[in-house]
Design a protein around this motif. Structure first.
Motif, PDB file in Angstrom:
ATOM      1  N   LEU A  23       0.626  -1.483   0.315  1.00 30.40           N
ATOM      2  CA  LEU A  23       0.389  -0.033  -0.420  1.00 30.40           C
ATOM      3  C   LEU A  23       0.656   1.388   0.064  1.00 30.40           C
ATOM      4  CD1 LEU A  23      -2.957  -1.538   2.511  1.00 30.40           C
ATOM      5  CD2 LEU A  23      -2.724  -1.712   0.016  1.00 30.40           C
ATOM      6  N   ASP A  24       2.238   1.038   0.879  1.00 28.08           N
ATOM      7  CA  ASP A  24       3.066   2.257   1.224  1.00 28.08           C
ATOM      8  C   ASP A  24       2.866   2.451  -0.902  1.00 28.08           C
ATOM      9  OD1 ASP A  24       2.813   2.850   3.135  1.00 28.08           O
ATOM     10  OD2 ASP A  24       4.626   1.616   3.869  1.00 28.08           O
ATOM     11  N   GLU A  44       1.198   6.150  -7.250  1.00 25.63           N
ATOM     12  CA  GLU A  44      -0.353   7.655  -7.526  1.00 25.63           C
ATOM     13  C   GLU A  44       0.950   9.084  -7.351  1.00 25.63           C
ATOM     14  OE1 GLU A  44      -3.671   9.136  -5.863  1.00 25.63           O
ATOM     15  OE2 GLU A  44      -3.376   6.979  -4.919  1.00 25.63           O
ATOM     16  N   GLU A  45       1.904   8.904  -7.096  1.00 29.64           N
ATOM     17  CA  GLU A  45       2.905  10.406  -6.656  1.00 29.64           C
ATOM     18  C   GLU A  45       4.105  10.128  -7.708  1.00 29.64           C
ATOM     19  OE1 GLU A  45       5.911  12.368  -3.160  1.00 29.64           O
ATOM     20  OE2 GLU A  45       3.489  11.189  -2.343  1.00 29.64           O
ATOM     21  N   SER A  55       7.078   5.864 -14.415  1.00 30.90           N
ATOM     22  CA  SER A  55       8.869   5.562 -13.983  1.00 30.90           C
ATOM     23  C   SER A  55       8.898   4.943 -12.667  1.00 30.90           C
ATOM     24  CB  SER A  55       9.285   6.917 -14.684  1.00 30.90           C
ATOM     25  OG  SER A  55       9.125   7.609 -12.705  1.00 30.90           O
ATOM     26  N   LEU A  56       8.020   4.890 -11.604  1.00 26.43           N
ATOM     27  CA  LEU A  56       8.284   4.610 -10.557  1.00 26.43           C
ATOM     28  C   LEU A  56       8.206   2.826 -11.218  1.00 26.43           C
ATOM     29  CD1 LEU A  56       9.323   3.510  -7.821  1.00 26.43           C
ATOM     30  CD2 LEU A  56       7.598   4.539  -7.061  1.00 26.43           C
ATOM     31  N   ASP A  92      -8.609   5.592  -9.754  1.00 25.45           N
ATOM     32  CA  ASP A  92      -8.572   6.653  -9.741  1.00 25.45           C
ATOM     33  C   ASP A  92      -7.439   7.481 -10.226  1.00 25.45           C
ATOM     34  OD1 ASP A  92     -11.397   6.358  -8.949  1.00 25.45           O
ATOM     35  OD2 ASP A  92     -10.564   7.053  -6.738  1.00 25.45           O
ATOM     36  N   PHE A  93      -6.265   6.585  -9.844  1.00 25.84           N
ATOM     37  CA  PHE A  93      -5.404   6.854 -10.256  1.00 25.84           C
ATOM     38  C   PHE A  93      -4.454   7.183 -12.056  1.00 25.84           C
ATOM     39  CE2 PHE A  93      -3.188   4.531  -7.937  1.00 25.84           C
ATOM     40  CZ  PHE A  93      -2.238   3.952  -8.599  1.00 25.84           C
ATOM     41  N   LEU A  94      -5.513   5.533 -12.328  1.00 26.36           N
ATOM     42  CA  LEU A  94      -4.752   4.390 -13.602  1.00 26.36           C
ATOM     43  C   LEU A  94      -4.726   5.791 -14.519  1.00 26.36           C
ATOM     44  CD1 LEU A  94      -6.336   0.992 -13.244  1.00 26.36           C
ATOM     45  CD2 LEU A  94      -4.172   2.153 -12.422  1.00 26.36           C
TER      46      LEU A  94
END
Length: 127
Positions: free
Chosen positions: A15-16, A22-23, A27-28, A74-76
């Motif tokens: 979850l972290d 999301e942030e 690239s992550l 929501d962030f996809l």
């Protein structure tokens, strides 16, 4: 001790990492999926991150969002199209399943077969 379960999102580290994706963005995900190919001894936290990154790629590629935590879809759209990472995600998850600290830890539990089934279902979605 924090949350811990056989599913890819059933632990605090996952979850972290999802919050970091999301942030930071796609690239992550790409970096996490590349790590098993260059890191011979993948540590547990890195294995968790690979599984989460692969779950995101599978969700985008298949359009099936039911395995994502509530609100994650929501962030996809902000990630763009990460489905091009599908083959890399497939290979990375196989490495996590077959030769990682995460796999070794699960092998020592009563839930190893459940974890393997969950990982194998992810591999199938990436095939």
């Amino acid at each position: 001790m924090g949350a811990w379960g056989v599913g890819s999102f059933e632990n605090d580290g996952a979850l972290d990492y999802l919050a970091s994706v999301e942030e930071v963005g796609a690239s992550l995900i790409a970096g996490s999926l590349g790590q098993p190919f260059v890191e011979p001894d993948l540590e547990m936290d890195d294995g968790v991150e690979v599984l989460v990154a692969a779950e995101i790629v599978a969700a985008v590629a298949t359009g099936k969002l039911d395995r994502l935590p509530e609100g994650a879809e929501d962030f996809l759209t902000s990630l763009g199209d990460v489905s091009g990472l599908k083959a890399q995600a497939h290979g990375a998850v196989m490495i996590v399943r077959d030769s990682s600290e995460l796999s070794d830890v699960w092998a020592e539990t009563d839930h190893h077969q459940q974890w393997l089934a969950d990982v194998n279902a992810l591999i199938a979605r990436l095939s």
